[in-house]
Design a protein around this motif. Structure first.
Motif, PDB file in Angstrom:
ATOM      1  N   TYR A 116       0.834  -1.210   0.000  1.00 26.38           N
ATOM      2  CA  TYR A 116       0.000   0.000   0.000  1.00 26.38           C
ATOM      3  C   TYR A 116       0.868   1.260   0.000  1.00 26.38           C
ATOM      4  O   TYR A 116       0.551   2.246  -0.667  1.00 26.38           O
ATOM      5  CB  TYR A 116      -0.919  -0.011   1.218  1.00 26.38           C
ATOM      6  N   GLN A 117       1.995   1.212   0.708  1.00 22.01           N
ATOM      7  CA  GLN A 117       2.902   2.360   0.738  1.00 22.01           C
ATOM      8  C   GLN A 117       3.477   2.624  -0.649  1.00 22.01           C
ATOM      9  O   GLN A 117       3.636   3.781  -1.062  1.00 22.01           O
ATOM     10  CB  GLN A 117       4.023   2.128   1.749  1.00 22.01           C
ATOM     11  N   ARG A 118       3.782   1.573  -1.387  1.00 20.31           N
ATOM     12  CA  ARG A 118       4.278   1.741  -2.756  1.00 20.31           C
ATOM     13  C   ARG A 118       3.201   2.384  -3.632  1.00 20.31           C
ATOM     14  O   ARG A 118       3.485   3.239  -4.475  1.00 20.31           O
ATOM     15  CB  ARG A 118       4.704   0.388  -3.339  1.00 20.31           C
ATOM     16  N   GLU A 119       1.948   1.980  -3.409  1.00 18.68           N
ATOM     17  CA  GLU A 119       0.825   2.570  -4.143  1.00 18.68           C
ATOM     18  C   GLU A 119       0.702   4.059  -3.830  1.00 18.68           C
ATOM     19  O   GLU A 119       0.495   4.889  -4.724  1.00 18.68           O
ATOM     20  CB  GLU A 119      -0.471   1.842  -3.760  1.00 18.68           C
ATOM     21  N   CYS A 120       0.829   4.416  -2.545  1.00 23.89           N
ATOM     22  CA  CYS A 120       0.742   5.819  -2.122  1.00 23.89           C
ATOM     23  C   CYS A 120       1.900   6.636  -2.695  1.00 23.89           C
ATOM     24  O   CYS A 120       1.725   7.797  -3.085  1.00 23.89           O
ATOM     25  CB  CYS A 120       0.739   5.920  -0.599  1.00 23.89           C
ATOM     26  N   ALA A 121       3.097   6.020  -2.740  1.00 22.46           N
ATOM     27  CA  ALA A 121       4.272   6.706  -3.288  1.00 22.46           C
ATOM     28  C   ALA A 121       4.072   6.985  -4.775  1.00 22.46           C
ATOM     29  O   ALA A 121       4.426   8.058  -5.275  1.00 22.46           O
ATOM     30  CB  ALA A 121       5.518   5.859  -3.062  1.00 22.46           C
ATOM     31  N   TRP A 122       3.493   6.023  -5.492  1.00 17.08           N
ATOM     32  CA  TRP A 122       3.235   6.204  -6.931  1.00 17.08           C
ATOM     33  C   TRP A 122       2.224   7.330  -7.141  1.00 17.08           C
ATOM     34  O   TRP A 122       2.396   8.166  -8.028  1.00 17.08           O
ATOM     35  CB  TRP A 122       2.709   4.894  -7.517  1.00 17.08           C
ATOM     36  N   GLU A 123       1.166   7.387  -6.333  1.00 15.15           N
ATOM     37  CA  GLU A 123       0.143   8.433  -6.463  1.00 15.15           C
ATOM     38  C   GLU A 123       0.732   9.817  -6.193  1.00 15.15           C
ATOM     39  O   GLU A 123       0.428  10.779  -6.909  1.00 15.15           O
ATOM     40  CB  GLU A 123      -1.015   8.166  -5.487  1.00 15.15           C
ATOM     41  N   ALA A 124       1.577   9.913  -5.151  1.00 11.66           N
ATOM     42  CA  ALA A 124       2.199  11.201  -4.823  1.00 11.66           C
ATOM     43  C   ALA A 124       3.074  11.685  -5.981  1.00 11.66           C
ATOM     44  O   ALA A 124       3.105  12.876  -6.306  1.00 11.66           O
ATOM     45  CB  ALA A 124       3.029  11.082  -3.548  1.00 11.66           C
ATOM     46  N   SER A 125       3.773  10.749  -6.630  1.00  7.56           N
ATOM     47  CA  SER A 125       4.660  11.105  -7.746  1.00  7.56           C
ATOM     48  C   SER A 125       3.858  11.450  -8.999  1.00  7.56           C
ATOM     49  O   SER A 125       4.122  12.451  -9.667  1.00  7.56           O
ATOM     50  CB  SER A 125       5.604   9.945  -8.043  1.00  7.56           C
ATOM     51  N   ALA A 126       2.835  10.625  -9.300  1.00  2.00           N
ATOM     52  CA  ALA A 126       2.078  10.785 -10.538  1.00  2.00           C
ATOM     53  C   ALA A 126       1.145  11.990 -10.512  1.00  2.00           C
ATOM     54  O   ALA A 126       1.013  12.699 -11.518  1.00  2.00           O
ATOM     55  CB  ALA A 126       1.284   9.508 -10.831  1.00  2.00           C
ATOM     56  N   TYR A 127       0.493  12.216  -9.381  1.00  2.00           N
ATOM     57  CA  TYR A 127      -0.536  13.255  -9.320  1.00  2.00           C
ATOM     58  C   TYR A 127      -0.088  14.548  -8.624  1.00  2.00           C
ATOM     59  O   TYR A 127      -0.685  15.598  -8.822  1.00  2.00           O
ATOM     60  CB  TYR A 127      -1.781  12.715  -8.606  1.00  2.00           C
ATOM     61  N   GLU A 128       0.964  14.452  -7.790  1.00  6.26           N
ATOM     62  CA  GLU A 128       1.378  15.636  -7.035  1.00  6.26           C
ATOM     63  C   GLU A 128       2.818  16.036  -7.317  1.00  6.26           C
ATOM     64  O   GLU A 128       3.316  17.014  -6.762  1.00  6.26           O
ATOM     65  CB  GLU A 128       1.186  15.382  -5.525  1.00  6.26           C
ATOM     66  N   ASN A 129       3.489  15.235  -8.135  1.00  4.99           N
ATOM     67  CA  ASN A 129       4.866  15.528  -8.532  1.00  4.99           C
ATOM     68  C   ASN A 129       5.778  15.709  -7.319  1.00  4.99           C
ATOM     69  O   ASN A 129       6.563  16.658  -7.250  1.00  4.99           O
ATOM     70  CB  ASN A 129       4.910  16.771  -9.425  1.00  4.99           C
ATOM     71  N   ARG A 130       5.671  14.808  -6.371  1.00  7.95           N
ATOM     72  CA  ARG A 130       6.518  14.859  -5.172  1.00  7.95           C
ATOM     73  C   ARG A 130       6.728  13.454  -4.636  1.00  7.95           C
ATOM     74  O   ARG A 130       6.047  12.500  -5.041  1.00  7.95           O
ATOM     75  CB  ARG A 130       5.878  15.724  -4.089  1.00  7.95           C
ATOM     76  N   GLU A 131       7.679  13.341  -3.702  1.00  2.00           N
ATOM     77  CA  GLU A 131       7.919  12.054  -3.050  1.00  2.00           C
ATOM     78  C   GLU A 131       7.021  11.917  -1.826  1.00  2.00           C
ATOM     79  O   GLU A 131       6.686  12.913  -1.186  1.00  2.00           O
ATOM     80  CB  GLU A 131       9.381  11.942  -2.623  1.00  2.00           C
ATOM     81  N   LEU A 132       6.620  10.690  -1.548  1.00  2.00           N
ATOM     82  CA  LEU A 132       5.826  10.426  -0.349  1.00  2.00           C
ATOM     83  C   LEU A 132       6.692  10.703   0.877  1.00  2.00           C
ATOM     84  O   LEU A 132       7.848  10.282   0.943  1.00  2.00           O
ATOM     85  CB  LEU A 132       5.350   8.975  -0.330  1.00  2.00           C
ATOM     86  N   SER A 133       6.150  11.438   1.844  1.00  2.00           N
ATOM     87  CA  SER A 133       6.907  11.823   3.034  1.00  2.00           C
ATOM     88  C   SER A 133       6.548  10.942   4.224  1.00  2.00           C
ATOM     89  O   SER A 133       5.427  10.430   4.320  1.00  2.00           O
ATOM     90  CB  SER A 133       6.610  13.288   3.370  1.00  2.00           C
ATOM     91  N   ALA A 134       7.495  10.785   5.132  1.00  2.00           N
ATOM     92  CA  ALA A 134       7.236  10.039   6.367  1.00  2.00           C
ATOM     93  C   ALA A 134       6.182  10.743   7.207  1.00  2.00           C
ATOM     94  O   ALA A 134       5.488  10.124   8.018  1.00  2.00           O
ATOM     95  CB  ALA A 134       8.522   9.887   7.176  1.00  2.00           C
ATOM     96  N   ASP A 135       6.026  12.052   6.970  1.00  2.00           N
ATOM     97  CA  ASP A 135       5.049  12.847   7.717  1.00  2.00           C
ATOM     98  C   ASP A 135       3.653  12.782   7.088  1.00  2.00           C
ATOM     99  O   ASP A 135       2.703  13.315   7.641  1.00  2.00           O
ATOM    100  CB  ASP A 135       5.520  14.307   7.782  1.00  2.00           C
ATOM    101  N   ASP A 136       3.532  12.117   5.950  1.00  2.00           N
ATOM    102  CA  ASP A 136       2.220  11.972   5.299  1.00  2.00           C
ATOM    103  C   ASP A 136       1.330  11.028   6.101  1.00  2.00           C
ATOM    104  O   ASP A 136       1.812  10.042   6.685  1.00  2.00           O
ATOM    105  CB  ASP A 136       2.379  11.406   3.883  1.00  2.00           C
TER     106      ASP A 136
END
Length: 391
Positions: free
Chosen positions: A277-297
């Motif tokens: 699920y974390q990999r899925e969230c990381a992909w969404e952050a990159s694809a839709y928000e143009n950023r890396e998933l943060s530990a603070d997310d």
């Protein structure tokens, strides 16, 4: 704390005294002080802070003149203005306001000193006949119990303020009828639910499986951040709760008690699901928000934002899942927490252990909620022992 205002070589301490029973601001108390000579700037600041604290304590301990013939309605106005906002959490205050709307038409006209136990007993009886505007059904007993709790809290504060010499609402409430047992899913139902979740999106699968595995509350699960998950030790640090009050933006708050700030444990299977699920969230952050998933997310966050998801979103989704897969209609998200506790008890966990994992401040709370499950477990252990001894 008292405010400190410089006046030449001396300082003026000012303490706000709040509002009186008519809702008018009381006159502030003032005191002029002069620091001893020879102090450094830092020493002077410390001395002034100490004097401010001492003066505030002196003012707060000075009794106000109390109007004994104030009505409950008038006192509640004062309570909402002066006491409740500094004492209660936003969510608790919002719930109390709903209760007060039911209380005032029945009891608001009574003077505090006129209130008697029979007034409260009649009020609770009337409330049991009232219907919920949304469902058309009679108010639940838990709602009536909440009204009693709200009244007791308000009148206890009235005692502390000198308006009453006792709390007339104490011991006036008695639970009506038989308490409903907690809705708990048995192992067969849990297994069927787990299989159903594997056909849902990974977000909902992860959320509901986490609650089944850890017994977290809805808001606690919504409040998780990726930094709270320790894959090495297979632990989750539960340290915040997400709350949504109608008409206000969503917010997080710390647990009510120190027991609520706790660690939950997860299995290797849960670890695998979380990482996927974390990999899925990381992909969404990159694809839709143009950023890396943060530990603070937040683990469960609103799409395209840094805000956590609303707990009611999962309540609504769970109802759809229950209906879709033919699961018992009485099941709800909180049932998963109860089911987790029931499975822990069935496995032989003691009261203190279960209380710690669920975040209960007192083991007595756990015992009170799950008495039936503990009694059932004791019976099973006793029967097993007797069979072993051939009694």
């Amino acid at each position: 704390m008292a405010s400190i205002r410089k006046r030449g070589s001396s300082y003026l301490l000012v303490v706000s005294m709040g509002y009186d029973y008519d809702g008018k601001r009381r006159k502030a108390r003032q005191k002029t002080v002069k620091p001893p000579e020879g102090l450094t700037k830092k020493q002077t600041e410390k001395w002034l802070e100490e004097q401010a604290v001492l003066f505030e304590l002196e003012c707060k301990n000075t009794p106000h003149s109390v109007k004994k013939d104030i009505t409950l309605e008038k006192y509640i106005e004062l309570w909402l203005l002066e006491i409740a906002p500094h004492k209660l959490a936003k969510s608790t205050l919002a719930r109390d306001r709903q209760d007060i709307a039911r209380i005032l038409p029945h009891l608001g006209h009574y003077k505090l000193t006129e209130l008697r136990p029979e007034h409260f007993r009649k009020f609770y009886a009337d409330m049991r006949k009232e219907r919920n505007q949304a469902t058309g059904k009679p108010l639940s007993e838990s709602t009536v119990e909440g009204l009693h709790s709200c009244l007791c809290g308000i009148l206890s504060d009235a005692m502390e303020g000198g308006f009453l010499d006792h709390n007339p609402a104490w011991r006036t409430y008695k639970y009506s009828g038989k308490k409903r047992e907690k809705v708990i899913a048995d192992e067969k139902t849990i297994q069927k639910l787990i299989e159903a979740l594997e056909n849902e999106s990974i977000k909902y699968e992860t959320y509901f499986k986490l609650i089944i595995a850890t017994g977290m509350r809805r808001g606690e699960c919504c409040g998780l951040k990726w930094e709270d998950i320790d894959y090495q030790n297979h632990t989750i640090h539960i340290q915040r709760n997400v709350v949504k009050i109608t008409g206000e933006e969503i917010f997080t708050k710390p647990p009510k008690t120190s027991a609520g700030d706790r660690y939950a444990y997860f299995s290797p299977e849960m670890e695998s699901l979380l990482k996927e699920y974390q990999r899925e969230c990381a992909w969404e952050a990159s694809a839709y928000e143009n950023r890396e998933l943060s530990a603070d997310d937040y683990v469960f966050r609103r799409h395209g934002t840094r805000l956590p998801m609303t707990p009611t979103t999962f309540t609504w989704r769970f109802k759809l899942i229950v209906k879709k897969y033919g699961l018992p209609e009485k099941l709800n998200v909180h049932s998963l927490r109860h089911s987790n506790a029931s499975l822990l008890i069935a496995s032989g966990a003691d009261v203190a252990t279960v209380a710690g994992l669920l975040g209960h401040a007192q083991p007595s709370t756990t015992l009170d909620i799950y008495t039936h499950a503990f009694d059932k477990n004791k019976k099973a252990v006793s029967e097993t022992l007797q069979q072993g001894l051939e009694i």
